[in-house]
Design a protein around this motif. Sequence first.
Motif, PDB file in Angstrom:
ATOM      1  N   GLU A  15       1.954   1.744  11.653  1.00  0.00           N
ATOM      2  CA  GLU A  15       2.769   2.322  10.587  1.00  0.00           C
ATOM      3  C   GLU A  15       4.243   1.957  10.760  1.00  0.00           C
ATOM      4  O   GLU A  15       4.964   1.766   9.779  1.00  0.00           O
ATOM      5  CB  GLU A  15       2.604   3.842  10.577  1.00  0.00           C
ATOM      6  CG  GLU A  15       3.333   4.507   9.433  1.00  0.00           C
ATOM      7  CD  GLU A  15       3.120   6.011   9.417  1.00  0.00           C
ATOM      8  OE1 GLU A  15       4.043   6.713   8.976  1.00  0.00           O
ATOM      9  OE2 GLU A  15       2.054   6.463   9.834  1.00  0.00           O
ATOM     10  N   VAL A  22       9.522  -2.020   4.796  1.00  0.00           N
ATOM     11  CA  VAL A  22      10.184  -1.369   3.654  1.00  0.00           C
ATOM     12  C   VAL A  22      11.689  -1.573   3.746  1.00  0.00           C
ATOM     13  O   VAL A  22      12.338  -1.931   2.758  1.00  0.00           O
ATOM     14  CB  VAL A  22       9.824   0.136   3.590  1.00  0.00           C
ATOM     15  CG1 VAL A  22      10.729   0.886   2.618  1.00  0.00           C
ATOM     16  CG2 VAL A  22       8.367   0.313   3.206  1.00  0.00           C
ATOM     17  N   GLU A 114       8.237   0.117  -2.525  1.00  0.00           N
ATOM     18  CA  GLU A 114       7.744   1.435  -2.943  1.00  0.00           C
ATOM     19  C   GLU A 114       6.265   1.612  -2.574  1.00  0.00           C
ATOM     20  O   GLU A 114       5.865   2.672  -2.095  1.00  0.00           O
ATOM     21  CB  GLU A 114       7.935   1.626  -4.447  1.00  0.00           C
ATOM     22  CG  GLU A 114       9.369   1.826  -4.862  1.00  0.00           C
ATOM     23  CD  GLU A 114       9.974   3.102  -4.287  1.00  0.00           C
ATOM     24  OE1 GLU A 114       9.318   4.159  -4.321  1.00  0.00           O
ATOM     25  OE2 GLU A 114      11.110   3.025  -3.788  1.00  0.00           O
ATOM     26  N   GLU A 115       5.470   0.586  -2.809  1.00  0.00           N
ATOM     27  CA  GLU A 115       4.040   0.667  -2.475  1.00  0.00           C
ATOM     28  C   GLU A 115       3.838   0.898  -0.979  1.00  0.00           C
ATOM     29  O   GLU A 115       3.017   1.718  -0.574  1.00  0.00           O
ATOM     30  CB  GLU A 115       3.307  -0.595  -2.919  1.00  0.00           C
ATOM     31  CG  GLU A 115       3.123  -0.686  -4.416  1.00  0.00           C
ATOM     32  CD  GLU A 115       2.279  -1.880  -4.806  1.00  0.00           C
ATOM     33  OE1 GLU A 115       1.271  -2.147  -4.130  1.00  0.00           O
ATOM     34  OE2 GLU A 115       2.641  -2.532  -5.800  1.00  0.00           O
ATOM     35  N   HIS A 116       4.593   0.176  -0.162  1.00  0.00           N
ATOM     36  CA  HIS A 116       4.472   0.342   1.286  1.00  0.00           C
ATOM     37  C   HIS A 116       4.937   1.720   1.724  1.00  0.00           C
ATOM     38  O   HIS A 116       4.344   2.349   2.590  1.00  0.00           O
ATOM     39  CB  HIS A 116       5.254  -0.734   2.029  1.00  0.00           C
ATOM     40  CG  HIS A 116       4.652  -2.082   1.965  1.00  0.00           C
ATOM     41  ND1 HIS A 116       3.384  -2.356   2.416  1.00  0.00           N
ATOM     42  CD2 HIS A 116       5.134  -3.259   1.474  1.00  0.00           C
ATOM     43  CE1 HIS A 116       3.101  -3.641   2.222  1.00  0.00           C
ATOM     44  NE2 HIS A 116       4.152  -4.204   1.654  1.00  0.00           N
ATOM     45  N   GLU A 117       6.023   2.176   1.109  1.00  0.00           N
ATOM     46  CA  GLU A 117       6.574   3.479   1.494  1.00  0.00           C
ATOM     47  C   GLU A 117       5.601   4.620   1.183  1.00  0.00           C
ATOM     48  O   GLU A 117       5.499   5.588   1.921  1.00  0.00           O
ATOM     49  CB  GLU A 117       7.900   3.727   0.779  1.00  0.00           C
ATOM     50  CG  GLU A 117       8.588   5.006   1.237  1.00  0.00           C
ATOM     51  CD  GLU A 117       9.975   5.151   0.671  1.00  0.00           C
ATOM     52  OE1 GLU A 117      10.901   5.286   1.478  1.00  0.00           O
ATOM     53  OE2 GLU A 117      10.121   5.106  -0.575  1.00  0.00           O
ATOM     54  N   HIS A 118       4.884   4.488   0.100  1.00  0.00           N
ATOM     55  CA  HIS A 118       3.954   5.542  -0.307  1.00  0.00           C
ATOM     56  C   HIS A 118       2.508   5.265   0.122  1.00  0.00           C
ATOM     57  O   HIS A 118       1.606   5.996  -0.260  1.00  0.00           O
ATOM     58  CB  HIS A 118       4.038   5.760  -1.818  1.00  0.00           C
ATOM     59  CG  HIS A 118       5.378   6.263  -2.230  1.00  0.00           C
ATOM     60  ND1 HIS A 118       6.355   5.427  -2.738  1.00  0.00           N
ATOM     61  CD2 HIS A 118       5.932   7.495  -2.176  1.00  0.00           C
ATOM     62  CE1 HIS A 118       7.447   6.130  -2.986  1.00  0.00           C
ATOM     63  NE2 HIS A 118       7.219   7.387  -2.650  1.00  0.00           N
ATOM     64  N   GLY A 119       2.301   4.176   0.860  1.00  0.00           N
ATOM     65  CA  GLY A 119       0.985   3.892   1.402  1.00  0.00           C
ATOM     66  C   GLY A 119      -0.030   3.413   0.396  1.00  0.00           C
ATOM     67  O   GLY A 119      -1.224   3.472   0.649  1.00  0.00           O
ATOM     68  N   HIS A 120       0.412   2.884  -0.746  1.00  0.00           N
ATOM     69  CA  HIS A 120      -0.505   2.360  -1.759  1.00  0.00           C
ATOM     70  C   HIS A 120      -0.507   0.847  -1.703  1.00  0.00           C
ATOM     71  O   HIS A 120       0.464   0.224  -2.065  1.00  0.00           O
ATOM     72  CB  HIS A 120      -0.078   2.806  -3.160  1.00  0.00           C
ATOM     73  CG  HIS A 120      -0.023   4.275  -3.311  1.00  0.00           C
ATOM     74  ND1 HIS A 120       1.157   4.962  -3.409  1.00  0.00           N
ATOM     75  CD2 HIS A 120      -0.995   5.201  -3.337  1.00  0.00           C
ATOM     76  CE1 HIS A 120       0.899   6.240  -3.527  1.00  0.00           C
ATOM     77  NE2 HIS A 120      -0.390   6.420  -3.477  1.00  0.00           N
ATOM     78  N   GLN A 121      -1.604   0.278  -1.234  1.00  0.00           N
ATOM     79  CA  GLN A 121      -1.702  -1.187  -1.184  1.00  0.00           C
ATOM     80  C   GLN A 121      -2.851  -1.642  -2.016  1.00  0.00           C
ATOM     81  O   GLN A 121      -3.848  -1.048  -2.144  1.00  0.00           O
ATOM     82  CB  GLN A 121      -1.903  -1.671   0.240  1.00  0.00           C
ATOM     83  CG  GLN A 121      -0.653  -1.548   1.045  1.00  0.00           C
ATOM     84  CD  GLN A 121      -0.809  -2.271   2.378  1.00  0.00           C
ATOM     85  OE1 GLN A 121      -1.891  -2.551   2.851  1.00  0.00           O
ATOM     86  NE2 GLN A 121       0.299  -2.599   2.979  1.00  0.00           N
TER      87      GLN A 121
END
Length: 121
Positions: A15, A22, A114-121
């Motif tokens: 992580e 990010v 933003e995707e990495h920060e919120h864990g959406h890949q």
Amino acid sequence: MPTPLCHLLRVIGAEAVAVFLVKQLRKVADMAEAGRLRLHVVPFEAGAHSLQQSLLTLLSFADSAPVAYVEAFQTGNLMDDPRLVASSRTAYDLALGDALSHQESVARVRAAAEEHEHGHQ
């Protein structure tokens, strides 16, 4: 000017790597918006492109001929042969032709952060 190429959505590691990524993505986007660099992302949907398997840096000088530096896994090659430099420039231009505009690229980099920060890949 260096011509880095990277994958925006692929994180390999813990992580902490994603957190660092990010920060890097936001820094690149900030620099691009400030006019410190031109940013052009080649999107996945463009498919294969001429620089897909290596990193190319094109260097121009006021008092000598241009050179190209090509780097791949465990190798690097500085080229000063005018034909190879011209061929490298053509490969760069072809990849740039498949890339998003500067403004679209900044938006794509910010979206990836933003995707990495919120864990959406």
